[in-house]
Design a protein around this motif. Structure first.
Motif, PDB file in Angstrom:
ATOM      1  N   GLY A  49       1.571   4.124   1.197  1.00 38.10           N
ATOM      2  CA  GLY A  49       0.254   4.084   0.469  1.00 38.10           C
ATOM      3  C   GLY A  49      -0.714   4.954   1.124  1.00 38.10           C
ATOM      4  N   GLY A  82      -3.992   4.964   0.608  1.00 34.53           N
ATOM      5  CA  GLY A  82      -5.095   4.263   0.587  1.00 34.53           C
ATOM      6  C   GLY A  82      -5.615   3.861   1.910  1.00 34.53           C
ATOM      7  N   LYS A 111       6.389  -2.547  -1.682  1.00 40.48           N
ATOM      8  CA  LYS A 111       5.214  -3.189  -2.599  1.00 40.48           C
ATOM      9  C   LYS A 111       5.980  -3.331  -3.940  1.00 40.48           C
ATOM     10  CE  LYS A 111       0.727  -2.195  -1.807  1.00 40.48           C
ATOM     11  NZ  LYS A 111      -0.427  -1.746  -1.709  1.00 40.48           N
ATOM     12  N   ASN A 125      -6.409   2.099  -7.431  1.00 37.52           N
ATOM     13  CA  ASN A 125      -7.803   1.845  -6.603  1.00 37.52           C
ATOM     14  C   ASN A 125      -8.631   3.228  -6.343  1.00 37.52           C
ATOM     15  OD1 ASN A 125      -9.448   1.361  -4.724  1.00 37.52           O
ATOM     16  ND2 ASN A 125      -8.344   0.220  -3.343  1.00 37.52           N
ATOM     17  N   GLU A 142     -12.877   4.306  -3.622  1.00 39.64           N
ATOM     18  CA  GLU A 142     -13.229   5.759  -2.497  1.00 39.64           C
ATOM     19  C   GLU A 142     -14.445   5.403  -2.215  1.00 39.64           C
ATOM     20  OE1 GLU A 142     -11.784   9.989  -2.297  1.00 39.64           O
ATOM     21  OE2 GLU A 142     -13.115   9.709  -3.703  1.00 39.64           O
ATOM     22  N   GLY A 199     -13.271  -1.798  -1.957  1.00 40.23           N
ATOM     23  CA  GLY A 199     -12.134  -1.050  -1.896  1.00 40.23           C
ATOM     24  C   GLY A 199     -10.993  -1.746  -1.304  1.00 40.23           C
ATOM     25  N   GLU A 245      -8.337  -4.403  -1.209  1.00 40.53           N
ATOM     26  CA  GLU A 245      -7.667  -4.841  -2.215  1.00 40.53           C
ATOM     27  C   GLU A 245      -7.819  -6.374  -2.832  1.00 40.53           C
ATOM     28  OE1 GLU A 245      -3.364  -3.960  -1.402  1.00 40.53           O
ATOM     29  OE2 GLU A 245      -3.120  -5.893  -0.274  1.00 40.53           O
ATOM     30  N   ASN A 277      -2.420   0.413  -5.901  1.00 43.89           N
ATOM     31  CA  ASN A 277      -2.226   1.594  -5.419  1.00 43.89           C
ATOM     32  C   ASN A 277      -3.237   2.408  -5.329  1.00 43.89           C
ATOM     33  OD1 ASN A 277       1.266   1.371  -6.081  1.00 43.89           O
ATOM     34  ND2 ASN A 277       0.647   1.536  -3.783  1.00 43.89           N
ATOM     35  N   ASN A 278      -3.338   3.466  -4.455  1.00 48.49           N
ATOM     36  CA  ASN A 278      -4.427   4.347  -4.410  1.00 48.49           C
ATOM     37  C   ASN A 278      -4.215   5.355  -5.276  1.00 48.49           C
ATOM     38  OD1 ASN A 278      -4.975   7.141  -2.834  1.00 48.49           O
ATOM     39  ND2 ASN A 278      -6.690   5.838  -2.580  1.00 48.49           N
ATOM     40  N   THR A 302      -1.398   8.015  -4.235  1.00 49.76           N
ATOM     41  CA  THR A 302      -0.218   7.160  -4.102  1.00 49.76           C
ATOM     42  C   THR A 302       0.346   7.262  -5.528  1.00 49.76           C
ATOM     43  OG1 THR A 302      -1.090   5.504  -2.486  1.00 49.76           O
ATOM     44  CG2 THR A 302       1.104   5.290  -3.357  1.00 49.76           C
TER      45      THR A 302
HETATM   46  C1  FMN Z   1     -12.961  -1.945   3.957  1.00 52.36           C
HETATM   47  C2  FMN Z   1     -11.712  -1.324   3.047  1.00 52.36           C
HETATM   48  C3  FMN Z   1     -11.946  -0.472   2.009  1.00 52.36           C
HETATM   49  C4  FMN Z   1     -10.991   0.008   1.252  1.00 52.36           C
HETATM   50  N1  FMN Z   1     -11.102   1.132   0.472  1.00 52.36           N
HETATM   51  C5  FMN Z   1     -10.181   1.693  -0.225  1.00 52.36           C
HETATM   52  C6  FMN Z   1     -10.341   2.657  -1.178  1.00 52.36           C
HETATM   53  O1  FMN Z   1     -11.454   2.966  -1.437  1.00 52.36           O
HETATM   54  N2  FMN Z   1      -9.324   3.154  -1.849  1.00 52.36           N
HETATM   55  C7  FMN Z   1      -7.964   2.613  -1.825  1.00 52.36           C
HETATM   56  O2  FMN Z   1      -7.277   3.102  -2.281  1.00 52.36           O
HETATM   57  N3  FMN Z   1      -7.835   1.650  -0.523  1.00 52.36           N
HETATM   58  C8  FMN Z   1      -8.749   1.147   0.198  1.00 52.36           C
HETATM   59  N4  FMN Z   1      -8.529   0.048   1.045  1.00 52.36           N
HETATM   60  C9  FMN Z   1      -7.166   0.090   1.038  1.00 52.36           C
HETATM   61  C10 FMN Z   1      -6.752  -1.256   0.082  1.00 52.36           C
HETATM   62  O3  FMN Z   1      -7.152  -2.390   0.564  1.00 52.36           O
HETATM   63  C11 FMN Z   1      -5.137  -1.185  -0.099  1.00 52.36           C
HETATM   64  O4  FMN Z   1      -4.580  -1.416   0.988  1.00 52.36           O
HETATM   65  C12 FMN Z   1      -4.835   0.097  -1.160  1.00 52.36           C
HETATM   66  O5  FMN Z   1      -5.451   0.354  -2.177  1.00 52.36           O
HETATM   67  C13 FMN Z   1      -3.365  -0.074  -1.280  1.00 52.36           C
HETATM   68  O6  FMN Z   1      -2.868   1.097  -1.885  1.00 52.36           O
HETATM   69  P1  FMN Z   1      -1.781   2.100  -0.982  1.00 52.36           P
HETATM   70  O7  FMN Z   1      -0.668   1.244  -0.849  1.00 52.36           O
HETATM   71  O8  FMN Z   1      -1.480   3.083  -2.121  1.00 52.36           O
HETATM   72  O9  FMN Z   1      -2.512   2.963  -0.029  1.00 52.36           O
HETATM   73  C14 FMN Z   1      -9.587  -0.216   1.612  1.00 52.36           C
HETATM   74  C15 FMN Z   1      -9.329  -1.085   2.761  1.00 52.36           C
HETATM   75  C16 FMN Z   1     -10.301  -1.935   3.313  1.00 52.36           C
HETATM   76  C17 FMN Z   1     -10.108  -2.768   4.476  1.00 52.36           C
END
Ligand code: FMN
Lengths: 659, 212
Positions: A195, A197, A206, A223, A226, A314, A316, A350-351, A354
């Motif tokens: 991921g 993100g 996942k 997600n 950002e 952001g 999840e 997912n971001n 990703t």
């Molecule tokens: C405070 C905080 C802010 C976050 N902001 C984002 C964000 O802006 N974009 C994002 O994709 N994931 C963000 N995450 C991570 C998400 O919780 C999540 O893990 C992610 O969207 C999963 O996608 P991925 O597996 O593709 O990385 C953030 C996590 C935290 C703790």
């Protein structure tokens, strides 16, 4: 389902693509020049709309037939507004022009489009190899990149699905529709995709978890919240090529068995919201999304949800709460969203990056993807490199490239003669690394080990003229304001961290503060409920570890080595160098702190000075008389004459703003 | 189904799926806590006090979020656990108006109990913090609210939710500014008549009935 060769997803896509190619050919296959203008937010901010208007106006005035093709951003922020002119009749290859202002646009229409002279002094490079003009591919900023996610960014018009289709778009979706969900999940697992993100969780795992869930009404979410200050990769991707993410989202839905999808974009990204919304409508109209995708029984409703801009949304679980209409506050995991997410249903989040990695993986195969990058972090990483660096912008590199290669070789290093001091990776959740870490490979595990993290991909490069303590204060100020307030450690702990850092940066630090920051930082990290609190101390803990001497200088000597902390610095004028009678610095001082000494040179009244540095800029280089020092006590005391000299000399005309 | 777990070396027979915190409390093993209320489907896990160490988990975890399974082994009093609990309590105390003599919760205050149990001084000197103003909010017809006593445990909000009729309480603002909110209009319309659920459940004397 029984499918004859004529109505397989692939054959249906082929028909759609043929039509798109025909339409594009009808427009693009002319001898007329084509002008490609980057119109993502970054381009617009540097004036690309004016540039476009100037082109249109000049073309009309000169009566020249040319095609203006608006595209997204290719990542070269330092060169915005970027324009590529393809003028086949001139005999030149397509040319990349940088910083194309409205004036330059008019000039290029006249001299290049009408006159055939490409004005070599304004050329950045040709976009292809040729014998006439050096190609941009000779520059490391171009040839050291590896574009997987951003491959089509800056090439396709994000508002025209035909562009994406003609470039092979939606081929991966057609292929995925011919695969079983299990085969898709297995391919993503085999690719090693993690991921983007921030946390680097294995995407295949996942998806498998969600695919295995038996509950009805599964949801997939992109997600695009950002919220990191300084990070703009996701925005740029959505503004430049939204379909690659949408295609990935549809493949994800197919893999886990979801019929509902949400794209969560912050409302502060109005252009991205508009472009994604439009892209969804265009794809639905062609049967690429929506009901009965490519003639199969797959349905997918995609909705764009506009977040209100809180950083924590952001995260999840907070993101899900906010879609449900509650306060955007994280909840304890497990259960993970893949088990129990939006409205209690299994949900894959997912971001953007990703999901945008998925179509190339399906298209070119998991082995191809796994071969890019390192063993444990496959594929590419996208960073928004900003700060003290020659070529800032978005850079997509294979994982495993070192920080030194990225910062110095690819992005041109620190401008001027200043040395490198630090790099902050991963924004407010990341860490501040010193020169000793420049040979660290960029991958999830190496960065985490160093105390930073991949985060969402923000990277701030800092020269010797920067202060790691102040940077830590800046990020804590951010996280403290963005804390949702739910859990004790984050709500109160980050407030205390910030208070201590603020004291240190104004010279009120105490010896025991370092220990307090360390202890409190570790407790907040271990004790907080969600990732925001768990990572908020990272900028403090890493700078304490790698820049301990800077903390000591602030606390013990009231000295800021980078001379950034205003309370610890002072400006003074070197009387040896100051030119008698020169007034350059007087007019620019916003607080009237500059006075004339009895020798008709200049002095600075420290009580009035706000340390803006304008006098230093204004002082003519041949005198170079303004000095900046830290600690502030190093500035020699120069007394203001009791009666201002100018007044004494010209007492006939009293100063007009005298009391 | 009943299962056996081991806490601090004692074997306990508890309901499978129950939270570890509830299992401990039911068996007279005190685990510090502020935001826990029996019968909550999803514990808020916000006070960050009920940490324990569970075999197989690398770090202390909040016991309110652990569902017990047979064979689980936990310890409630390790140095890592105490360290986090003391730190959380010190943070809560840093924004708490410690004026016990003039507080109706004196001697039955949950913060006093926690401080005694964890051996933490009531006034952490190294963590100065501002107080909220006004120090007393008298806008509610039935009770006075003392924001600088409040620990934001959320028990009043949950109690209000459970009481019959429309919910009056919630949290408002964010981060360090987070504060209890109550709908004065609904209260004035009689919603709060004959109900003192929030006042009764407040562990720190932040909600005090007005002496009409
Ligand atoms: C405070 C905080 C802010 C976050 N902001 C984002 C964000 O802006 N974009 C994002 O994709 N994931 C963000 N995450 C991570 C998400 O919780 C999540 O893990 C992610 O969207 C999963 O996608 P991925 O597996 O593709 O990385 C953030 C996590 C935290 C703790």
């Amino acid at each position: 389902m029984n499918q004859t060769p004529e109505n397989t997803p692939e054959s249906r896509l082929a028909a759609i693509r043929r039509r798109a190619e025909d339409q594009r050919r009808a427009r693009m296959d002319t001898d007329a020049p084509k002008i490609h203008i980057g119109l993502a937010t970054c381009g617009i901010a540097s004036g690309a709309l004016d540039t476009k208007q100037a082109f249109e106006q000049a073309l009309a005035e000169q009566g020249i037939e040319a095609l203006i093709h608006t595209v997204g951003c290719a990542g070269h922020c330092y060169a915005e507004p970027v324009v590529i002119i393809d003028h086949p009749q001139s005999g030149f290859p397509p040319i990349f022009y940088h910083q194309v202002t409205a004036g330059k646009a008019k000039m290029l229409v006249k001299l290049f489009l009408a006159g055939g002279d490409p004005r070599l002094e304004h050329v950045y490079g040709a976009t292809v190899e040729n014998d006439l003009i050096p190609s941009v591919m000779e520059f490391p900023r171009f040839n050291r990149e590896k574009r997987v996610v951003m491959e089509k960014c800056g090439r396709v018009d994000p508002e025209d699905i035909d562009d994406y289709l003609a470039e092979g778009g939606y081929g991966a979706l057609a292929r995925a529709l011919a695969m079983t969900p299990e085969e898709i999940v297995a391919a993503i697992e085999a690719s090693g995709l993690r991921g983007r993100g921030g946390a680097g969780f294995p995407t295949g795992r996942k998806w498998r978890l969600a695919a295995a869930a038996t509950a009805e009404g599964k949801v997939v979410i992109c997600n695009a919240d950002e919220g990191d200050p300084g990070a703009y990769m996701d925005r740029t991707l959505l503004e430049s090529n939204p379909h690659q993410m949408l295609e990935g989202l549809a493949i994800c839905a197919r893999a886990v068995g979801a019929r509902q999808a949400v794209v969560y974009v912050r409302a502060e990204y109005p252009l991205a919201v508009r472009i994604v919304t439009r892209a969804i409508a265009q794809a639905e109209a062609l049967g690429l999304l929506g009901q009965g995708i490519l003639g199969t029984d797959m349905n997918l409703d995609i909705e764009v949800f506009q977040g209100s801009g809180a950083f924590v949304c952001g995260e999840e679980t907070a993101l899900i709460r906010s879609i449900e209409g509650y306060r955007g506050m994280p909840v304890h995991r497990p259960p993970y969203p893949a088990q129990k997410g939006l409205h209690g249903r299994p949900t894959v989040i997912n971001n953007v990056k990703t999901l945008a990695s998925v179509p190339p993986i399906i298209e070119k195969g998991p082995d191809w993807y796994a071969a890019i990058g390192t063993e444990k972090s496959s594929g590419t990483a996208i960073f928004s490199v900003v700060g003290d660096v020659v070529h800032p912008g978005l850079v997509e590199i294979p994982m495993g490239v070192t920080l030194r290669e990225l910062i110095f070789d690819i992005c041109g290093g620190v401008p001027g003669r200043k040395g490198f001091k630090a790099v902050q990776i991963g924004g407010p959740s990341g860490g501040c690394l010193s020169e000793a870490f420049l040979d660290t490979p960029i991958d999830f595990d190496s960065l985490t080990e160093a105390g930073a993290m991949m985060g969402s991909g923000g990277m701030v490069v800092m020269s010797q003229d920067s202060c790691p303590v102040d940077v830590a204060r800046f990020f804590l100020d951010f996280t403290q304001k963005e804390s949702c307030g739910k859990c004790t450690f984050c709500r109160i702990g980050t407030w205390h961290l910030l208070e201590i850092l603020e004291r240190i940066t104004v010279g009120e630090g105490r010896e025991e503060d370092v220990e307090l920051l360390q202890q409190l930082g570790e407790d907040i990290k271990d004790g907080s409920l969600c990732g925001l609190g768990k990572t908020a101390p990272n900028p403090v803990l890493t700078s304490l570890k790698y820049f301990a001497d800077e903390y000591a200088a602030h606390i013990r000597e009231k000295r800021c080595p980078g001379m950034m902390c205003r309370a610890l610095t002072a400006y003074y004028i070197d009387l040896e160098k100051c030119a008698r009678g020169c007034d350059a610095c007087v007019g620019c001082c916003p607080t009237d702190a500059v006075f004339t000494t009895s020798t008709r040179k200049k002095g600075i009244d420290q009580a009035l000075c706000v340390k803006c540095g304008e006098c230093m800029v204004a002082c003519p280089p041949e005198y170079d008389a303004v000095r900046k020092v830290s600690p502030a006590s190093l500035a020699p005391i120069i007394e203001r004459p009791v009666k201002p000299v100018a007044e004494a000399e010209a007492s006939a005309t009293p100063a007009k703003d005298a009391p | 189904m009943m299962v056996e777990i081991t806490v601090d070396g004692r074997v306990l027979t508890v309901q499978a799926g129950q939270s570890l915190l509830e299992a401990c409390l039911a068996n007279d093993i005190y685990v510090p806590n502020l935001c826990h209320l029996p019968g909550m489907a999803d514990p808020p896990a916000s006070c960050r006090l009920c940490f324990v160490e569970v075999d197989g988990m690398p770090q202390p975890v909040t016991s309110c979020t652990v569902a017990v399974t047979g064979g689980l082994v936990a310890r409630t009093d390790t140095p890592a656990v105490r360290r986090l609990q003391r730190s959380a309590l010190r943070l809560l105390l840093s924004v708490h108006e410690v004026d016990c003599k003039n507080c109706p919760a004196n001697k039955r205050c949950e913060l006093q109990r926690l401080a005694r149990f964890l051996k933490v001084g009531l006034k952490p000197k190294d963590l100065p913090a501002p107080r909220k103003t006004p120090a007393v909010d008298d806008t509610h017809p039935c009770f006075s609210f003392y924001p600088n006593r409040c620990v934001l445990c959320g028990k009043c909000v949950e109690a209000c939710r459970r009481a019959p009729g429309e919910t009056v309480m919630a949290f408002s603002r964010r981060g360090f500014e987070t504060i209890l909110y109550f709908d004065v209009n609904a209260a004035e319309a009689g919603r709060c008549e004959n109900c003192q659920a929030c006042v009764e459940i407040c562990p720190v004397g932040a909600l005090v009935m007005k002496a009409d």
